[in-house]
Design an enzyme around this catalytic site. Structure first.
Site, mmCIF file in Angstrom:
data_model
loop_
_atom_site.group_PDB
_atom_site.id
_atom_site.type_symbol
_atom_site.label_atom_id
_atom_site.label_comp_id
_atom_site.label_asym_id
_atom_site.label_seq_id
_atom_site.Cartn_x
_atom_site.Cartn_y
_atom_site.Cartn_z
ATOM 1 N N ALA A 199 3.821 -44.711 -8.447
ATOM 2 C CA ALA A 199 5.175 -45.159 -8.756
ATOM 3 C C ALA A 199 5.210 -46.562 -9.334
ATOM 4 O O ALA A 199 6.174 -46.938 -9.996
ATOM 5 C CB ALA A 199 6.039 -45.098 -7.498
ATOM 6 N N ARG A 226 -3.728 -45.436 -13.475
ATOM 7 C CA ARG A 226 -5.122 -45.742 -13.753
ATOM 8 C C ARG A 226 -5.756 -44.557 -14.456
ATOM 9 O O ARG A 226 -5.348 -43.396 -14.236
ATOM 10 C CB ARG A 226 -5.923 -45.969 -12.457
ATOM 11 C CG ARG A 226 -5.510 -47.123 -11.616
ATOM 12 C CD ARG A 226 -4.402 -46.783 -10.653
ATOM 13 N NE ARG A 226 -4.667 -45.646 -9.805
ATOM 14 C CZ ARG A 226 -5.460 -45.670 -8.729
ATOM 15 N NH1 ARG A 226 -6.046 -46.798 -8.368
ATOM 16 N NH2 ARG A 226 -5.641 -44.600 -7.990
ATOM 17 N N ASP A 233 0.034 -36.091 -6.236
ATOM 18 C CA ASP A 233 -0.991 -37.051 -5.833
ATOM 19 C C ASP A 233 -1.374 -36.904 -4.368
ATOM 20 O O ASP A 233 -2.553 -37.061 -4.010
ATOM 21 C CB ASP A 233 -0.580 -38.487 -6.168
ATOM 22 C CG ASP A 233 0.817 -38.873 -5.696
ATOM 23 O OD1 ASP A 233 1.433 -38.113 -4.920
ATOM 24 O OD2 ASP A 233 1.307 -39.935 -6.116
ATOM 25 N N THR A 234 -0.419 -36.573 -3.507
ATOM 26 C CA THR A 234 -0.763 -36.403 -2.102
ATOM 27 C C THR A 234 -1.672 -35.206 -1.890
ATOM 28 O O THR A 234 -2.573 -35.241 -1.045
ATOM 29 C CB THR A 234 0.501 -36.253 -1.248
ATOM 30 O OG1 THR A 234 1.377 -37.359 -1.492
ATOM 31 C CG2 THR A 234 0.169 -36.217 0.234
ATOM 32 N N THR A 253 3.001 -46.254 -1.572
ATOM 33 C CA THR A 253 4.438 -46.493 -1.662
ATOM 34 C C THR A 253 5.164 -45.734 -0.563
ATOM 35 O O THR A 253 6.094 -46.230 0.071
ATOM 36 C CB THR A 253 4.953 -46.061 -3.044
ATOM 37 O OG1 THR A 253 4.307 -46.850 -4.052
ATOM 38 C CG2 THR A 253 6.456 -46.258 -3.152
#
Length: 496
Positions: free
Chosen positions: A22, A26, A248-249, A270
Site C-alpha cells: 500500500a 518492489r 500478498d497475504t 500496513t
C-alpha cells in the site's frame, strides 16, 4: 491438492517477483534451487495515492511504468528471469470497456465513498446470507461494497470486465484476462466452499456475470510478455508471467517457515492479518459474529483470519510528525517506547475511527479519552501504546481463531515488515503466551518467487517451499517472557 504443473524438476531457476504494498512496491529477483533461495532487490518505488476531485485513487499507470523499469533492471542480471509474478493488496479493481480500455483510475480502499454502501448491498442480500456463501469478513471496502457504489456511476454502463489490481497489471503485461483465486476470494463474490464465482450472489446483487473473468490458480501460466513489453524491458519475448498467490497475504502465508500445521500466523505490515491455515472454511454464526474471514490459500487451503489495523497506526503517526516538521527515525522511537511505562493506555486497534489517513496521533488521543484513559504525553509512550495494542489484537485474534476452528496453536509465526520490529515480536509472544518465530520480513516476495519456482519444476509441494525458507532465511525466535498477569489485565480492559 497438487499445484498445476507437470514440468520436470530443474536444478535452479531465476524469477522476478513484483510485490506491491500500500505504500511502496518492489521488483525482486530470486534464484531458487532445492537448497538455494537467494534474492536481490532490483527496484523499489513509492506507491503514492492520488487525491482527485473524484476521490482517492491508485496511480496504476504509474505503477505499471515502475514495474517495467524494474523488469528492465532485472533483465540486466545474469541469467535473466524465466518468469514474472505479481502480487498486491486485495479488494481494489479496475473496469475495462469492450475494447479493453481502463475506465478511470481504480479507487483506493480507504476512499470514503463506501461508508454507507452496506445499506445498498444488504437490501438485496443480508449479512448472514452473504457470509453463508462467501465466508468473508465484513469490511466496508470489500469489493462487493465498492461495486454497489460503482453501479451508480456514469462509467458503469460501459464496463465489460472487472480485474483486481494484480490481474489488471498482468493483463497489461500479457494481454490476457483472468482472475487469480486467492485475490478473487476477497471480493465477497466467491463461494467459499466451491472456490468458484457465486452465481447466486452475483445475480442477487444485480451484477453482470460476464464482468467476472475465469479463475486462475497459483502456478498457472498467464501468458508470455506482449512484444512491446519485451522490447521495453529487454526480457526475452518467451518470458512467461506466472500466476502466483496474487493476494500478498496468501503469498506471505505460503512462505511461513513452519514444519507442521499447528501454527498461527501474523502477516504484519500496513495491516495485521492473524489466523490459521485450514483445509475447509468455517462458516458458522460464531465466525461471522467474530468477523473472521475465509480466504483462499495455496493448494486449496483456507486462510481463516481476521484483518486488524497493523503498523499503519505507527506509520501514520510518523507521517504526521513529518508534516509538522519534526520527523523522528524509527529506531529512536522504539528505544523510547521500550523505556515508557507499560500498559499506561491501550486501544482497540480495530476501531474504524483509525481507518482513514490524517492526524493519527490526534485520533488515537481522542479514542483513548472516549474510553476514560489519559492519552500518552510523549512520542515514546504513544508508540508503546500502539505496539502493546497490536500485540493484544494478535492475542485476541489467534485465540478466537483457535476456538472457532477447534484447532490448537503451539507456535506463532510473524512474517512481513513487522518481523523487523523486535518490540512488537516480543510483546506478541508475551501477550499470546506462545513461542514466536519472527521472519522472514520479505515473506510475500519469497512466496511469490517460490510459487513461480514450483510452476517451473524447481520445487515440489508447499512443505518443501516452507522448509527451503526455514533453511535459507534469517529468523529470530522469541519465548514468552513478560508477566502474564499484566497482559491478562490489559486484555481485560479491552474486553478479552
Amino acid at each position: 491438492m497438487p499445484h498445476p504443473t507437470s514440468r520436470p524438476r530443474s536444478a535452479t531457476t531465476v524469477h522476478a517477483a513484483v510485490d506491491l504494498g500500500a505504500g511502496s512496491g518492489r521488483v525482486i529477483t530470486g534464484l531458487v534451487g532445492r537448497e538455494r533461495l537467494e534474492t536481490r532487490e532490483t527496484h523499489r518505488f513509492a506507491n503514492t495515492p492520488l487525491r482527485l476531485p473524484s476521490g482517492l485513487h491508485w496511480n496504476l499507470p504509474g505503477l505499471h511504468q515502475e514495474i517495467l523499469d524494474g523488469l528492465r533492471r532485472a533483465a540486466r542480471t545474469a541469467p535473466a528471469p524465466f518468469s514474472v509474478g505479481i502480487d498486491s493488496w486485495a479488494v481494489d479493481y479496475g473496469l475495462l470497456d469492450a475494447d479493453g480500455t481502463l475506465l478511470g483510475l481504480p479507487h483506493h480502499y480507504r476512499d470514503p465513498r463506501t461508508a454507507t454502501a452496506d445499506t445498498l448491498v444488504h437490501s438485496r442480500c443480508t449479512p448472514e446470507e452473504l457470509y453463508a456463501v462467501s465466508g468473508l469478513q465484513h469490511l466496508p471496502f470489500n469489493t462487493v461494497y465498492q461495486l454497489a457504489v460503482a453501479r451508480g456511476s456514469s462509467l458503469w454502463p460501459a464496463a465489460r470486465t472487472l480485474l483486481l489490481v494484480p490481474d489488471l497489471l498482468v493483463h497489461w503485461l500479457t494481454g490476457t484476462v483472468g482472475a487469480e483465486e486467492t485475490n478473487a476470494s476477497t471480493t465477497g463474490l466467491l463461494d467459499a466452499r466451491t472456490g468458484q464465482w457465486s452465481g447466486e450472489l452475483i445475480s442477487r446483487l444485480d451484477l453482470p456475470r460476464s464482468l467476472f473473468p475465469a479463475l486462475r490458480r497459483p502456478g498457472e501460466q498467464a501468458g508470455a510478455l506482449l512484444p512491446h513489453v519485451a522490447a521495453e524491458t529487454g526480457l526475452p519475448p518467451t518470458t512467461e508471467v506466472t500466476t502466483v498467490a496474487s493476494h500478498d497475504t496468501a503469498s506471505a502465508v505460503a512462505a511461513v517457515p513452519a514444519a507442521d500445521g499447528d501454527f498461527g500466523y501474523v502477516s504484519c505490515g500496513t495491516w495485521s492479518l492473524a489466523g490459521l491455515e485450514l483445509d475447509a472454511p468455517v462458516l458458522t454464526p460464531g465466525a461471522r459474529q467474530a468477523n473472521f474471514t475465509n480466504e483462499r490459500g495455496v493448494d486449496g487451503t483456507v486462510r481463516f483470519l481476521r484483518n486488524t489495523m497493523g503498523l499503519w497506526l505507527l506509520e501514520e503517526c510518523r507521517r504526521e510528525w513529518q508534516r509538522e516538521g519534526s520527523p523522528e527515525e524509527l529506531p529512536a522511537l522504539l528505544a523510547q517506547a521500550a523505556r515508557a511505562e507499560p500498559f499506561a493506555a491501550v486501544l482497540d486497534a480495530d476501531d474504524p475511527v483509525l481507518l482513514a489517513p490524517g492526524d493519527m496521533p490526534g485520533r488515537i488521543a481522542a479514542l483513548l479519552r472516549s474510553t476514560g484513559q489519559r492519552p500518552p504525553q510523549t512520542r515514546g509512550a504513544l508508540v508503546r501504546c500502539i505496539l502493546e495494542s497490536l500485540a493484544l489484537a494478535h492475542r485476541r485474534t489467534l485465540r478466537r481463531a483457535a476456538e472457532l476452528s477447534g484447532r490448537h496453536i503451539d507456535r506463532v509465526h510473524l512474517v512481513g515488515g513487522g518481523a523487523r520490529n523486535e518490540l512488537l515480536c516480543q510483546w506478541t509472544a508475551d501477550a499470546t503466551g506462545l513461542p514466536l518465530t519472527a521472519g522472514p520480513a520479505e515473506a510475500t516476495a519469497l512466496g511469490n518467487l517460490g510459487l513461480q519456482a514450483r510452476a517451473h519444476g524447481t520445487l515440489g509441494d508447499l512443505a518443501e517451499l516452507r522448509a527451503l525458507v526455514a533453511a535459507t532465511q534469517p529468523l529470530r525466535h522469541h519465548e514468552p517472557a513478560g508477566p502474564s498477569r499484566a497482559w491478562e489485565a490489559a486484555a481485560a480492559r479491552l474486553g478479552g
